[in-house]
Design an enzyme around this catalytic site. Structure first.
Site, short mmCIF file in Angstrom:
data_model
loop_
_atom_site.label_atom_id
_atom_site.label_comp_id
_atom_site.label_asym_id
_atom_site.label_seq_id
_atom_site.Cartn_x
_atom_site.Cartn_y
_atom_site.Cartn_z
N LYS A 1 6.01 24.46 95.59
CA LYS A 1 7.08 25.09 94.79
C LYS A 1 7.40 24.23 93.57
O LYS A 1 7.37 23.00 93.66
CB LYS A 1 8.30 25.18 95.71
N LYS B 1 13.05 20.87 91.13
CA LYS B 1 13.72 19.94 90.22
C LYS B 1 13.75 18.52 90.77
O LYS B 1 13.98 17.58 90.03
CB LYS B 1 15.12 20.42 89.83
N LYS C 1 11.96 17.95 103.14
CA LYS C 1 12.64 16.89 102.38
C LYS C 1 12.64 15.56 103.14
O LYS C 1 12.52 14.51 102.54
CB LYS C 1 14.08 17.29 102.06
#
Ligand code: TYM
Length: 333
Positions: free
Chosen positions: A201, A204, A119
């Protein structure tokens, strides 16, 4: 006759209200929870304080908190069987996170967290401290409720292991205070991949939502996304994670949202091409979304607010009892 008293184990899990929930969240996490409701004491949270580890628009965050509760309900989480609550409504979560920051969590462990590295990317020095500390808040969520089982997708496994390590260290220092939780991960569907890049992956928070099928996507948009999903070279419908990662992902989605298992699907599509397969898969996805959204649209905001308040009251008691004990053993009471 002697009455047998059965003590149910507690399970805890949560989802961040940080983007459009997708079929990955449903298949990897929520669909497991629905099945577990009969057998366990279930607590499901909307982990809004995790969501703010990256920037959120206040209006959107407020809307998404309600949206996630509706998604839980539409998927089959029954508020008469399971507790549903909002993390930020129970201050014990952040309080315990702070204590675990001081006792149990170590910088060396947090430095190993792959999700933080993914991230933060190149910006490790400029992202929020919260993003780095996020697994400790997650450990607090889990440890507050004597949780034994944490049903999650594969990407959360490392965080649950950290929660175990933190609990063990704390117990070693202060005596048995926390139960040691365990992650439960589905054998199939624990990691649904992006439709356009099967190495990534389905997420969202992906800036390109063509990678994902949102649970609230417009039906025809979802159909197009499936038809445009990448496939592998060759023409056979086969499950092979090495050579056919894209097909394997689509087969997993097909099996998870439909009624046939993967070996059966492979047999049924022998001799047929990718086009036929994707068309049928799109029908399965569309049927799933149509049924899901029908239920979703019937749930009012009022009902959600009542459920969250009832949930808050129930967990508040459990969390206060645990915090009393924690404050005692560390010596602030
Ligand atoms: P979050 O919000 O990223 O994801 C929610 C759940 O969905 C699963 N998931 C997937 N499963 C299969 N395939 C995918 N592509 C996929 N993407 C997401 C996740 O594994 C997760 O189970 N830190 C957690 C939330 C959390 C939590 C907790 C979970 C906070 N406290 C305590 C359990 C217990 C998170 O960010 O999940």
């Amino acid at each position: 006759m002697e009455k047998k008293i059965e003590i149910k184990k507690t399970i805890f899990s949560g989802i961040q209200p940080s983007g459009n929930l997708n079929i990955g969240n449903y298949i990897g996490a929520i669909s497991q929870w629905v099945k577990m409701q009969e057998k366990y004491n279930c607590i499901f949270s909307i982990v809004d304080y995790h969501a703010i580890t990256v920037k959120q628009s206040p209006e959107e965050l407020r809307r998404r908190i309600i949206e996630v509760v509706k998604i839980y309900l539409a998927a089959g989480i029954d508020p008469n069987k399971s507790i549903i609550f909002q993390q930020s409504a129970v201050a014990a979560h952040t309080e315990l996170a702070w204590i675990l920051n001081c006792y149990g969590a170590r910088i060396a462990d947090l430095n190993k967290m792959t999700q933080f590295k993914d991230k933060a990317g190149e910006n490790q020095e400029s992202v929020s401290v919260g993003l780095y500390d996020y697994p400790v808040l997650m450990a607090a969520d889990i440890l507050l409720y004597n949780t034994e089982i944490v049903p999650v997708g594969e990407d959360q496994k490392q965080h649950v292991e950290l929660a175990r390590d933190i609990a063990k260290r704390f117990n070693n220092e202060f005596g048995e205070t926390f139960l040691i939780p365990q992650a439960v991960i589905k054998q199939e569907g624990a990691r649904i991949m992006s439709l356009l890049d099967p190495k990534k992956k389905m997420s969202k928070s992906d800036s390109n939502q063509n990678n994902c099928i949102g649970l609230l996507d417009d039906i025809e948009v979802a159909r197009k996304k499936i038809m445009r999903a990448v496939t592998d070279s060759g023409s056979e419908i086969e499950y092979d994670l090495e050579d056919k990662p894209a097909l394997s992902n689509l087969l997993t989605i097909y099996a998870q949202l439909g009624t046939r298992e993967i070996p059966r699907l492979v047999k049924d599509y022998r001799g047929k091409g990718y086009g036929d397969f994707k068309k049928d898969l799109a029908d399965v996805v569309v049927k799933f979304l149509t049924d899901f959204q029908k239920k979703y649209n019937k749930i009012s905001d009022d009902k959600v607010i009542k459920i969250l308040e009832a949930g808050r009251k129930k967990v508040e008691k459990l969390a206060s009892a645990k915090m009393e004990k924690v404050r005692q053993v560390i010596g602030v009471r």
